[in-house]
Motif scaffolding. Structure first.
Motif, PDB file in Angstrom:
ATOM      1  N   THR A  26      -5.927   3.734  -0.668  1.00  0.00           N
ATOM      2  CA  THR A  26      -6.290   4.154   0.687  1.00  0.00           C
ATOM      3  C   THR A  26      -6.895   3.029   1.510  1.00  0.00           C
ATOM      4  O   THR A  26      -6.900   3.084   2.734  1.00  0.00           O
ATOM      5  N   ARG A  27      -7.370   1.979   0.849  1.00  0.00           N
ATOM      6  CA  ARG A  27      -7.962   0.869   1.594  1.00  0.00           C
ATOM      7  C   ARG A  27      -6.914   0.111   2.416  1.00  0.00           C
ATOM      8  O   ARG A  27      -7.252  -0.633   3.330  1.00  0.00           O
ATOM      9  N   TYR A  28      -5.626   0.306   2.075  1.00  0.00           N
ATOM     10  CA  TYR A  28      -4.573  -0.372   2.830  1.00  0.00           C
ATOM     11  C   TYR A  28      -4.277   0.316   4.156  1.00  0.00           C
ATOM     12  O   TYR A  28      -3.378  -0.081   4.887  1.00  0.00           O
ATOM     13  N   ALA A  29      -5.027   1.352   4.462  1.00  0.00           N
ATOM     14  CA  ALA A  29      -4.818   2.068   5.721  1.00  0.00           C
ATOM     15  C   ALA A  29      -5.495   1.388   6.893  1.00  0.00           C
ATOM     16  O   ALA A  29      -5.354   1.824   8.034  1.00  0.00           O
ATOM     17  N   HIS A  30      -6.256   0.314   6.667  1.00  0.00           N
ATOM     18  CA  HIS A  30      -6.955  -0.360   7.750  1.00  0.00           C
ATOM     19  C   HIS A  30      -5.953  -0.864   8.785  1.00  0.00           C
ATOM     20  O   HIS A  30      -4.942  -1.475   8.441  1.00  0.00           O
ATOM     21  N   PRO A  31      -6.197  -0.603  10.083  1.00  0.00           N
ATOM     22  CA  PRO A  31      -5.218  -0.963  11.109  1.00  0.00           C
ATOM     23  C   PRO A  31      -4.925  -2.456  11.211  1.00  0.00           C
ATOM     24  O   PRO A  31      -3.863  -2.846  11.718  1.00  0.00           O
ATOM     25  N   GLU A  32      -5.838  -3.305  10.753  1.00  0.00           N
ATOM     26  CA  GLU A  32      -5.595  -4.747  10.837  1.00  0.00           C
ATOM     27  C   GLU A  32      -4.666  -5.241   9.725  1.00  0.00           C
ATOM     28  O   GLU A  32      -4.163  -6.358   9.792  1.00  0.00           O
ATOM     29  N   ARG A  33      -4.447  -4.423   8.722  1.00  0.00           N
ATOM     30  CA  ARG A  33      -3.596  -4.813   7.604  1.00  0.00           C
ATOM     31  C   ARG A  33      -2.148  -4.416   7.896  1.00  0.00           C
ATOM     32  O   ARG A  33      -1.814  -3.243   7.948  1.00  0.00           O
ATOM     33  N   ALA A  70       9.189  -7.272   1.456  1.00  0.00           N
ATOM     34  CA  ALA A  70       9.505  -8.508   0.739  1.00  0.00           C
ATOM     35  C   ALA A  70      10.079  -8.156  -0.617  1.00  0.00           C
ATOM     36  O   ALA A  70       9.917  -7.034  -1.102  1.00  0.00           O
ATOM     37  N   LEU A  71      10.770  -9.102  -1.195  1.00  0.00           N
ATOM     38  CA  LEU A  71      11.184  -8.994  -2.586  1.00  0.00           C
ATOM     39  C   LEU A  71      10.183  -9.805  -3.397  1.00  0.00           C
ATOM     40  O   LEU A  71      10.016 -11.010  -3.161  1.00  0.00           O
ATOM     41  N   VAL A  72       9.504  -9.148  -4.307  1.00  0.00           N
ATOM     42  CA  VAL A  72       8.478  -9.793  -5.126  1.00  0.00           C
ATOM     43  C   VAL A  72       8.947  -9.760  -6.571  1.00  0.00           C
ATOM     44  O   VAL A  72       9.124  -8.680  -7.147  1.00  0.00           O
ATOM     45  N   ASN A  73       9.176 -10.932  -7.129  1.00  0.00           N
ATOM     46  CA  ASN A  73       9.736 -11.029  -8.480  1.00  0.00           C
ATOM     47  C   ASN A  73      11.048 -10.250  -8.582  1.00  0.00           C
ATOM     48  O   ASN A  73      11.343  -9.624  -9.603  1.00  0.00           O
ATOM     49  N   GLY A  74      11.820 -10.268  -7.514  1.00  0.00           N
ATOM     50  CA  GLY A  74      13.122  -9.625  -7.509  1.00  0.00           C
ATOM     51  C   GLY A  74      13.099  -8.133  -7.271  1.00  0.00           C
ATOM     52  O   GLY A  74      14.151  -7.492  -7.278  1.00  0.00           O
ATOM     53  N   LEU A  75      11.912  -7.548  -7.053  1.00  0.00           N
ATOM     54  CA  LEU A  75      11.776  -6.105  -6.863  1.00  0.00           C
ATOM     55  C   LEU A  75      11.174  -5.819  -5.490  1.00  0.00           C
ATOM     56  O   LEU A  75      10.676  -6.718  -4.817  1.00  0.00           O
ATOM     57  N   ALA A  76      11.227  -4.549  -5.085  1.00  0.00           N
ATOM     58  CA  ALA A  76      10.674  -4.166  -3.793  1.00  0.00           C
ATOM     59  C   ALA A  76       9.178  -4.432  -3.758  1.00  0.00           C
ATOM     60  O   ALA A  76       8.454  -4.129  -4.707  1.00  0.00           O
ATOM     61  N   GLY A  77       8.718  -4.995  -2.668  1.00  0.00           N
ATOM     62  CA  GLY A  77       7.302  -5.278  -2.513  1.00  0.00           C
ATOM     63  C   GLY A  77       6.971  -5.509  -1.056  1.00  0.00           C
ATOM     64  O   GLY A  77       7.788  -5.245  -0.165  1.00  0.00           O
ATOM     65  N   VAL A  78       5.760  -5.994  -0.811  1.00  0.00           N
ATOM     66  CA  VAL A  78       5.321  -6.280   0.556  1.00  0.00           C
ATOM     67  C   VAL A  78       4.426  -7.509   0.547  1.00  0.00           C
ATOM     68  O   VAL A  78       3.816  -7.851  -0.471  1.00  0.00           O
ATOM     69  N   VAL A  79       4.376  -8.166   1.710  1.00  0.00           N
ATOM     70  CA  VAL A  79       3.314  -9.133   1.972  1.00  0.00           C
ATOM     71  C   VAL A  79       2.395  -8.473   2.992  1.00  0.00           C
ATOM     72  O   VAL A  79       2.856  -7.770   3.900  1.00  0.00           O
ATOM     73  N   VAL A  80       1.102  -8.651   2.825  1.00  0.00           N
ATOM     74  CA  VAL A  80       0.107  -8.014   3.686  1.00  0.00           C
ATOM     75  C   VAL A  80      -0.578  -9.095   4.502  1.00  0.00           C
ATOM     76  O   VAL A  80      -1.122 -10.055   3.945  1.00  0.00           O
ATOM     77  N   THR A  81      -0.528  -8.961   5.829  1.00  0.00           N
ATOM     78  CA  THR A  81      -1.183  -9.923   6.698  1.00  0.00           C
ATOM     79  C   THR A  81      -2.341  -9.260   7.432  1.00  0.00           C
ATOM     80  O   THR A  81      -2.316  -8.055   7.713  1.00  0.00           O
ATOM     81  N   VAL A  82      -3.346 -10.058   7.717  1.00  0.00           N
ATOM     82  CA  VAL A  82      -4.492  -9.625   8.521  1.00  0.00           C
ATOM     83  C   VAL A  82      -4.631 -10.602   9.673  1.00  0.00           C
ATOM     84  O   VAL A  82      -4.818 -11.799   9.452  1.00  0.00           O
ATOM     85  N   ARG A  83      -4.451 -10.093  10.874  1.00  0.00           N
ATOM     86  CA  ARG A  83      -4.461 -10.927  12.082  1.00  0.00           C
ATOM     87  C   ARG A  83      -3.483 -12.098  11.950  1.00  0.00           C
ATOM     88  O   ARG A  83      -3.782 -13.232  12.307  1.00  0.00           O
ATOM     89  N   GLY A  84      -2.316 -11.800  11.407  1.00  0.00           N
ATOM     90  CA  GLY A  84      -1.242 -12.780  11.311  1.00  0.00           C
ATOM     91  C   GLY A  84      -1.313 -13.718  10.130  1.00  0.00           C
ATOM     92  O   GLY A  84      -0.421 -14.543   9.934  1.00  0.00           O
ATOM     93  N   LYS A  85      -2.364 -13.615   9.302  1.00  0.00           N
ATOM     94  CA  LYS A  85      -2.511 -14.504   8.160  1.00  0.00           C
ATOM     95  C   LYS A  85      -2.261 -13.741   6.860  1.00  0.00           C
ATOM     96  O   LYS A  85      -2.689 -12.591   6.717  1.00  0.00           O
ATOM     97  N   LEU A  86      -1.580 -14.403   5.917  1.00  0.00           N
ATOM     98  CA  LEU A  86      -1.245 -13.750   4.655  1.00  0.00           C
ATOM     99  C   LEU A  86      -2.504 -13.503   3.832  1.00  0.00           C
ATOM    100  O   LEU A  86      -3.254 -14.432   3.503  1.00  0.00           O
ATOM    101  N   ALA A  87      -2.752 -12.241   3.488  1.00  0.00           N
ATOM    102  CA  ALA A  87      -3.956 -11.858   2.745  1.00  0.00           C
ATOM    103  C   ALA A  87      -3.651 -11.479   1.303  1.00  0.00           C
ATOM    104  O   ALA A  87      -4.455 -11.730   0.402  1.00  0.00           O
ATOM    105  N   SER A  88      -2.492 -10.851   1.072  1.00  0.00           N
ATOM    106  CA  SER A  88      -2.169 -10.423  -0.286  1.00  0.00           C
ATOM    107  C   SER A  88      -0.675 -10.155  -0.403  1.00  0.00           C
ATOM    108  O   SER A  88       0.041 -10.076   0.603  1.00  0.00           O
ATOM    109  N   VAL A  89      -0.221 -10.010  -1.639  1.00  0.00           N
ATOM    110  CA  VAL A  89       1.176  -9.708  -1.954  1.00  0.00           C
ATOM    111  C   VAL A  89       1.162  -8.588  -2.987  1.00  0.00           C
ATOM    112  O   VAL A  89       0.334  -8.582  -3.899  1.00  0.00           O
TER     113      VAL A  89
END
Length: 298
Positions: A231-238, A243-262
């Motif tokens: 539920t913490r990923y519900a923050h509007p800034e995130r 993305a494909l992560v290790n060949g599987l479905a995934g996401v990159v998460v940005t905060v104010r345009g900067k990469l924060a997590s994968v």
């Protein structure tokens, strides 16, 4: 002249050799060391007497990797499943998937990627089981050749691979990419809505989330626990981007345009069974550089 010819042939085989070593060892650093050792042994050999150079190099890398794996096991080093552990999760392979289209280089990268879920299962095998499974099932090396490496009979080697195959079976993703993406999108939609019931519904009851923050890996188990964490990923800034992560479905998460997590997901029969969340500053900085993004940790 002979040295140049050898170097060219070796470079032609390098990608394959790294693939063998990485699936055996689950570590890019150790895999590179194993490949380098193969090169050193090649330079000390009578190369002109080797009929099948690719096969010879594969055997050398496999033997070196097997010895490294046996040494690791004898020292009682921590496996992926035991976490948290000092080294963190293996570095992810990440390709943005905004369009669903990839050039040939990207497709080659994805073909060589290995899901963390598979590495976790492989790490639970004995060194001999891992060698038999990796070489035969993933690289089609005949059992007779593997048996010679292990100093076993062909029948015994077949049994090793069969045992390993049973343990791996069911852990690999069974859903196509579009089906994976649909489940991952539903997961984040439920997280944004704060809908715990929908989140739990997207997760397998025994789902495992491994979060690498750079200070070790924290493991969360069970649908309700993972859903509450999500539920913490519900923050509007995130903002999440496919993305494909290790060949599987995934996401990159940005905060104010900067990469924060994968985040990478393993989806089996319409439910998420494994999640790997990468937020370690060094990992994110490396991924950001590869994607042409700015790291939130810089």
């Amino acid at each position: 002249m002979q040295q140049e010819w050898l170097a060219e042939r070796f470079e032609h085989e390098r990608r394959h050799l790294f693939g063998v070593a990485y699936r055996m060892l689950g570590s890019t650093t150790e895999a590179e060391d194993a490949v380098q050792e193969a090169w050193l042994r090649l330079t000390r050999s009578e190369a002109d007497e080797i009929d099948n150079l690719g096969g010879w190099l594969t055997t050398v890398v496999a033997r070196v990797s097997l010895n490294m794996l046996r040494t690791r096991k004898s020292r009682g080093e921590v496996s992926l499943e035991a976490g948290p552990f000092e080294a963190g999760l293996p570095a992810p392979t990440v390709v943005l998937d905004d369009t669903g289209e990839h050039d040939p280089v990207e497709r080659a990268v994805l073909a060589d990627s290995v899901s963390i879920a598979l590495l976790v299962v492989l790490d639970q095998l004995s060194p001999d089981e891992r060698l038999a499974f990796v070489l035969h099932d993933l690289f089609a090396v005949p059992f007779d050749e593997i048996a010679a490496m292990l100093d076993r009979s062909s029948d015994s080697t077949r049994q090793l691979a069969s045992r390993a195959r049973r343990r791996v079976h069911g852990r690999a993703p069974s859903d196509g990419m579009s089906a994976q993406r649909e489940v991952v999108d539903a997961f984040f939609a439920a997280a944004r809505d704060g809908d715990l019931a929908r989140l739990v519904g997207a997760l397998h009851p025994d789902v495992v989330l491994r979060a690498d923050s750079g200070a070790g890996v924290t493991t969360y188990r069970g649908a309700e626990t993972v859903a509450g964490n999500a539920t913490r990923y519900a923050h509007p800034e995130r903002v999440t981007r496919p993305a494909l992560v290790n060949g599987l479905a995934g996401v990159v998460v940005t905060v104010r345009g900067k990469l924060a997590s994968v985040m990478g997901f393993t989806v089996v029969e319409g439910r998420i069974t494994e999640i790997e969340a990468y937020a370690a500053p060094d990992r994110i900085a490396a991924v950001a550089a590869g994607l042409g993004l700015e790291s939130a940790h810089s």
